[in-house]
Design a protein around this motif. Structure first.
Motif, PDB file in Angstrom:
ATOM      1  N   LYS A   1       0.855  -1.177   0.000  1.00 23.81           N
ATOM      2  CA  LYS A   1       0.000   0.000   0.000  1.00 23.81           C
ATOM      3  C   LYS A   1       0.900   1.239   0.000  1.00 23.81           C
ATOM      4  CE  LYS A   1      -3.818   1.818   2.670  1.00 23.81           C
ATOM      5  NZ  LYS A   1      -4.635   1.559   3.845  1.00 23.81           N
ATOM      6  N   TYR A   2       0.602   2.190  -0.876  1.00 26.24           N
ATOM      7  CA  TYR A   2       1.430   3.375  -1.000  1.00 26.24           C
ATOM      8  C   TYR A   2       0.872   4.509  -0.155  1.00 26.24           C
ATOM      9  CZ  TYR A   2       3.776   7.434  -2.924  1.00 26.24           C
ATOM     10  OH  TYR A   2       4.507   8.586  -3.066  1.00 26.24           O
ATOM     11  N   LEU A   3       1.555   4.832   0.901  1.00 27.67           N
ATOM     12  CA  LEU A   3       1.234   6.006   1.715  1.00 27.67           C
ATOM     13  C   LEU A   3       2.523   6.806   1.861  1.00 27.67           C
ATOM     14  CD1 LEU A   3      -1.038   4.486   4.473  1.00 27.67           C
ATOM     15  CD2 LEU A   3      -1.734   5.949   2.584  1.00 27.67           C
ATOM     16  N   HIS A   4       2.438   8.050   1.593  1.00 32.03           N
ATOM     17  CA  HIS A   4       3.642   8.891   1.621  1.00 32.03           C
ATOM     18  C   HIS A   4       3.463  10.099   2.537  1.00 32.03           C
ATOM     19  CE1 HIS A   4       1.068  10.803  -1.384  1.00 32.03           C
ATOM     20  NE2 HIS A   4       1.659  11.919  -1.047  1.00 32.03           N
ATOM     21  N   ARG A   5       2.760   9.921   3.610  1.00 31.32           N
ATOM     22  CA  ARG A   5       2.418  11.066   4.452  1.00 31.32           C
ATOM     23  C   ARG A   5       3.648  11.810   4.966  1.00 31.32           C
ATOM     24  NH1 ARG A   5      -2.167   7.420   6.393  1.00 31.32           N
ATOM     25  NH2 ARG A   5      -3.895   8.235   5.168  1.00 31.32           N
ATOM     26  N   ASP A   6       4.709  11.084   5.331  1.00 37.27           N
ATOM     27  CA  ASP A   6       5.909  11.775   5.825  1.00 37.27           C
ATOM     28  C   ASP A   6       6.568  12.625   4.748  1.00 37.27           C
ATOM     29  OD1 ASP A   6       5.838  11.046   8.533  1.00 37.27           O
ATOM     30  OD2 ASP A   6       6.614   9.061   8.025  1.00 37.27           O
TER      31      ASP A   6
ATOM     32  N   ILE B   1      -5.305  11.500  -6.379  1.00 36.97           N
ATOM     33  CA  ILE B   1      -4.457  11.932  -5.263  1.00 36.97           C
ATOM     34  C   ILE B   1      -5.197  11.757  -3.940  1.00 36.97           C
ATOM     35  CG2 ILE B   1      -3.445  13.963  -4.128  1.00 36.97           C
ATOM     36  CD1 ILE B   1      -2.631  14.933  -6.933  1.00 36.97           C
ATOM     37  N   TYR B   2      -6.440  12.186  -3.892  1.00 37.65           N
ATOM     38  CA  TYR B   2      -7.202  12.098  -2.644  1.00 37.65           C
ATOM     39  C   TYR B   2      -7.572  10.650  -2.313  1.00 37.65           C
ATOM     40  CZ  TYR B   2      -7.024  17.011  -1.839  1.00 37.65           C
ATOM     41  OH  TYR B   2      -6.553  18.275  -1.559  1.00 37.65           O
ATOM     42  N   GLU B   3      -7.744   9.812  -3.316  1.00 41.01           N
ATOM     43  CA  GLU B   3      -7.935   8.378  -3.072  1.00 41.01           C
ATOM     44  C   GLU B   3      -6.673   7.803  -2.435  1.00 41.01           C
ATOM     45  OE1 GLU B   3     -10.515   6.265  -3.446  1.00 41.01           O
ATOM     46  OE2 GLU B   3     -11.857   7.796  -4.245  1.00 41.01           O
TER      47      GLU B   3
END
Length: 149
Positions: A14-19, A74-76
């Motif tokens: 899963k791609y999450l790049h919050r940092d 992007i928001y998804e």
């Protein structure tokens, strides 16, 4: 003992790049402190022109629907689709964000967005629009929440 091999690809995760938002803001802050407001805008214009060149080409080919699809994706990815409303009619795309997920995340980890963070919305989108022969207007922006229209 038999050797076991596991094959994994980045795409399997899963791609999450919050940092990334914190790192990006720290970079923008550095540029702003060293080169000022115009330096930040110039940096972001150069970045957006290069990085978003495929999007710009898609907008020129398909119209605003390509931009709407990009923003919705992007928001998804950010798992924040509920804060986004897009309205595409005729030759206008209206985008409303009730809260910026990046600002919410930065604040949740104790990072206060820099005074230049707004430029990631304003300058990047202006640049995409300019390069796609479109107009862009940031009607409203709340620096505390990132609420924008």
């Amino acid at each position: 003992m038999a050797k076991r091999i596991m094959e994994k690809k980045a795409a399997d995760n899963k791609y999450l790049h919050r940092d990334f938002h914190v790192s990006g803001d720290l970079g923008i802050q550095y540029v702003g402190e060293k080169y000022g407001d115009n330096g930040v805008r110039e940096y972001l214009r150069r970045f957006a022109t290069s990085y978003y060149s495929p999007l710009i080409a898609a907008i020129k080919e398909k119209g605003l629907v390509a931009l709407e699809d990009h923003i919705e994706n992007i928001y998804e990815t950010e798992e924040a689709r509920e804060v986004l409303k897009t309205t595409l009619k005729d030759e206008e795309l209206m985008v409303e964000v009730s809260q910026c997920p990046a600002i919410a995340y930065m604040k949740s980890v104790g990072h206060a967005p820099s005074k230049w963070y707004i430029e990631e919305t304003r300058t990047v989108n202006e640049t995409i629009a300019d390069n796609a022969d479109l107009g862009f207007e940031l009607i409203s922006y709340d620096t505390d929440t990132g609420k924008a229209a």
